[in-house]
Design a protein around this motif. Structure first.
Motif, short mmCIF file in Angstrom:
data_model
loop_
_atom_site.label_atom_id
_atom_site.label_comp_id
_atom_site.label_asym_id
_atom_site.label_seq_id
_atom_site.Cartn_x
_atom_site.Cartn_y
_atom_site.Cartn_z
N TYR A 196 11.37 23.35 -29.55
CA TYR A 196 12.31 23.91 -30.52
C TYR A 196 13.49 24.69 -29.91
CZ TYR A 196 8.56 22.71 -33.70
OH TYR A 196 7.59 22.03 -34.39
N PRO A 229 24.66 29.30 -26.16
CA PRO A 229 23.31 29.86 -26.28
C PRO A 229 22.92 30.47 -24.93
CG PRO A 229 23.41 27.56 -27.02
CD PRO A 229 24.69 27.85 -26.35
N TRP A 286 11.61 42.76 -31.50
CA TRP A 286 12.92 42.28 -31.98
C TRP A 286 12.92 40.76 -32.06
CZ3 TRP A 286 16.96 39.12 -30.76
CH2 TRP A 286 18.16 39.33 -31.47
N LEU A 287 12.43 40.11 -30.98
CA LEU A 287 12.40 38.64 -30.94
C LEU A 287 11.55 38.07 -32.07
CD1 LEU A 287 11.88 37.67 -27.19
CD2 LEU A 287 13.87 37.26 -28.62
N LEU A 290 7.69 34.01 -24.04
CA LEU A 290 8.96 34.58 -23.55
C LEU A 290 8.73 35.91 -22.81
CD1 LEU A 290 11.37 33.68 -26.50
CD2 LEU A 290 11.42 32.76 -24.17
N MET A 329 23.38 31.24 -34.23
CA MET A 329 22.25 30.29 -34.05
C MET A 329 21.73 29.81 -35.40
SD MET A 329 18.76 30.64 -31.88
CE MET A 329 17.52 31.58 -32.74
N THR A 341 24.55 35.74 -36.95
CA THR A 341 24.24 35.06 -35.69
C THR A 341 24.79 33.63 -35.72
OG1 THR A 341 22.47 34.25 -34.27
CG2 THR A 341 21.93 34.44 -36.58
N HIS A 366 18.73 26.19 -25.35
CA HIS A 366 18.57 27.29 -24.37
C HIS A 366 17.80 26.86 -23.13
CE1 HIS A 366 19.60 30.62 -27.14
NE2 HIS A 366 18.97 29.92 -28.07
N PHE A 389 19.78 39.98 -36.95
CA PHE A 389 20.98 39.69 -36.15
C PHE A 389 22.00 39.09 -37.12
CE2 PHE A 389 22.30 37.49 -31.87
CZ PHE A 389 23.62 37.86 -32.10
N PHE A 392 29.01 25.87 -31.80
CA PHE A 392 28.57 27.21 -32.21
C PHE A 392 29.63 28.29 -31.99
CE2 PHE A 392 24.90 24.89 -30.39
CZ PHE A 392 24.29 24.57 -31.58
N TYR A 429 13.31 38.66 -35.35
CA TYR A 429 14.52 37.83 -35.44
C TYR A 429 14.17 36.40 -35.87
CZ TYR A 429 18.58 35.20 -33.49
OH TYR A 429 19.64 34.37 -33.30
N PRO A 484 16.15 27.52 -35.92
CA PRO A 484 15.51 26.38 -35.27
C PRO A 484 14.14 26.05 -35.88
CG PRO A 484 15.35 28.32 -33.87
CD PRO A 484 16.13 28.73 -35.08
N LEU A 485 13.60 26.96 -36.68
CA LEU A 485 12.21 26.78 -37.16
C LEU A 485 12.12 26.58 -38.67
CD1 LEU A 485 10.68 29.66 -34.99
CD2 LEU A 485 10.81 27.24 -34.40
N THR A 538 30.11 29.68 -29.37
CA THR A 538 29.61 30.51 -28.28
C THR A 538 28.51 29.73 -27.57
OG1 THR A 538 28.49 32.57 -27.74
CG2 THR A 538 27.97 31.65 -29.86
C1 HEC Z 1 20.90 24.39 -32.12
C2 HEC Z 1 20.95 25.22 -30.95
C3 HEC Z 1 19.93 26.32 -30.82
C4 HEC Z 1 18.55 26.21 -30.84
C5 HEC Z 1 17.73 24.94 -31.07
C6 HEC Z 1 18.02 27.51 -30.58
N1 HEC Z 1 19.03 28.42 -30.40
FE1 HEC Z 1 18.85 30.38 -29.98
N2 HEC Z 1 20.85 30.60 -29.99
C7 HEC Z 1 21.77 29.59 -30.21
C8 HEC Z 1 23.11 30.15 -30.18
C9 HEC Z 1 24.40 29.37 -30.36
C10 HEC Z 1 22.97 31.53 -29.94
C11 HEC Z 1 24.06 32.59 -29.82
C12 HEC Z 1 24.07 33.39 -31.10
C13 HEC Z 1 25.14 34.44 -31.15
O1 HEC Z 1 25.50 35.00 -30.12
O2 HEC Z 1 25.58 34.73 -32.29
C14 HEC Z 1 21.54 31.78 -29.84
C15 HEC Z 1 20.98 33.04 -29.64
C16 HEC Z 1 19.63 33.29 -29.49
C17 HEC Z 1 19.06 34.59 -29.26
C18 HEC Z 1 19.83 35.91 -29.21
C19 HEC Z 1 20.30 36.18 -27.85
C20 HEC Z 1 21.00 37.51 -27.79
O3 HEC Z 1 20.39 38.48 -27.40
O4 HEC Z 1 22.17 37.55 -28.16
C21 HEC Z 1 17.72 34.42 -29.14
C22 HEC Z 1 16.67 35.48 -28.90
C23 HEC Z 1 17.44 33.02 -29.32
N3 HEC Z 1 18.63 32.36 -29.54
C24 HEC Z 1 16.18 32.47 -29.30
C25 HEC Z 1 15.92 31.15 -29.58
C26 HEC Z 1 14.58 30.60 -29.62
C27 HEC Z 1 13.31 31.35 -29.32
C28 HEC Z 1 14.72 29.29 -29.97
C29 HEC Z 1 13.61 28.28 -30.21
C30 HEC Z 1 12.66 28.61 -31.24
C31 HEC Z 1 16.13 29.03 -30.15
N4 HEC Z 1 16.82 30.18 -29.91
C32 HEC Z 1 16.66 27.80 -30.51
C33 HEC Z 1 21.48 28.26 -30.41
C34 HEC Z 1 20.22 27.73 -30.54
#
Ligand code: HEC
Length: 239
Positions: free
Chosen positions: A48, A106, A120-121, A198, A148, A146, A53, A143, A102, A124, A151-152, A104
């Motif tokens: 996922y 990831p 927090w994680l 993590l 992002m 965000t 990432h 957040f 996005f 979130y 994903p779930l 930005t």
């Molecule tokens: C479709 C793409 C995508 C997927 C799939 C995805 N992410 Fe992200 N994620 C992002 C993007 C883009 C950001 C940046 C968000 C922002 O800065 O606003 C982000 C940010 C984050 C952050 C915050 C980081 C921070 O401190 O700023 C976390 C934690 C995170 N993702 C965890 C996860 C986890 C765990 C998964 C899997 C379950 C996941 N992400 C799946 C795109 C994705």
């Protein structure tokens, strides 16, 4: 009397602040010695999260060694197809696509549990809700705004944010509007495993250090007994 009232006011204010924090962050139950949880978490991460990432400080080989699972099993059950056991957990997403989609990039998640914290994680990942004003149709309580997408969402279902009024003021509460493929309990366990993984990725040596700690304590206990006996022997004639 005035001071008493001021003190009471201050106390109730700080209590209010704590209560607000409690509402926001839910507690993750972390146990990095729970190897099956780590393996499930690794599998969830690859399924996922790895699409966007990386966790480039971790290799598939290290997961195999730390969990005591055969390398072939890790390659077959956890790593994406075509990966080598020596590979880092590297995402195939390229920078330009990420910027385009996005706005930005990831971030790498190797140290995210240390910088953001486990609770927090956990919170979130559980706090997405429908918001048609956002590009992906979702927003997040922990957040806000965000970039992002959730994903779930297929597993958790769809949550709506409802405004609730309490004596502390107004706050949003998430309610499940449409069920996902997992029950609420199953989803909690799933996210917990992911966060557990993590946390381990953030400090893999901790698994080793904790098991070594037991031997150090054992050594100290034996050493203490020997030192005590020796002391008795030396002071025998003086007392
Ligand atoms: C479709 C793409 C995508 C997927 C799939 C995805 N992410 Fe992200 N994620 C992002 C993007 C883009 C950001 C940046 C968000 C922002 O800065 O606003 C982000 C940010 C984050 C952050 C915050 C980081 C921070 O401190 O700023 C976390 C934690 C995170 N993702 C965890 C996860 C986890 C765990 C998964 C899997 C379950 C996941 N992400 C799946 C795109 C994705």
């Amino acid at each position: 009397m005035k001071t008493l009232i001021t003190l009471l006011l201050l106390a109730s204010l700080s209590f209010g602040a704590n209560a607000a924090e409690d509402i926001h962050l839910q507690k993750a139950r972390i146990d990095i010695n729970d190897k099956t949880s780590l393996l499930r978490g690794a599998k969830h991460f690859v399924t996922y999260c790895l699409g966007c990432h990386s966790a480039k400080y971790m290799r598939y080989l290290r997961i195999a060694l730390d969990t005591g699972v055969n390398e072939k099993v890790v390659l077959k059950e956890i790593a994406p197809e075509g990966a080598s056991i020596y590979d880092q957990l590297h995402s195939a997403m390229n920078k330009h696509d990420a910027e385009k989609w996005f706005g930005t990039q990831p971030p790498d998640l190797s140290l995210i549990a240390r910088s953001r914290g486990q609770d927090w994680l956990y919170s979130y990942l559980k706090s997405y809700y429908t918001d048609t004003k956002r590009p992906f149709g979702v927003n997040n309580l922990i957040f806000p705004d965000t970039a992002m997408p959730n994903p779930l969402w297929q597993l958790q279902g769809e949550q709506h944010a409802e405004q609730r009024k309490t004596i502390w003021g107004e706050h949003a509460e998430l309610v499940l509007a449409e069920e996902g493929s997992l029950s609420e309990r199953e989803f909690d366990v799933m996210v917990n495993d992911l966060v557990n993984f993590l946390v381990y990725v953030g400090e893999p040596i901790k698994v080793e250090r904790e098991s070594m700690g037991k031997y150090v304590l054992l050594f100290f206990s034996i050493f203490f007994i020997l030192a005590y006996l020796l002391k008795k022997e030396y002071w025998k004639d003086i007392h």
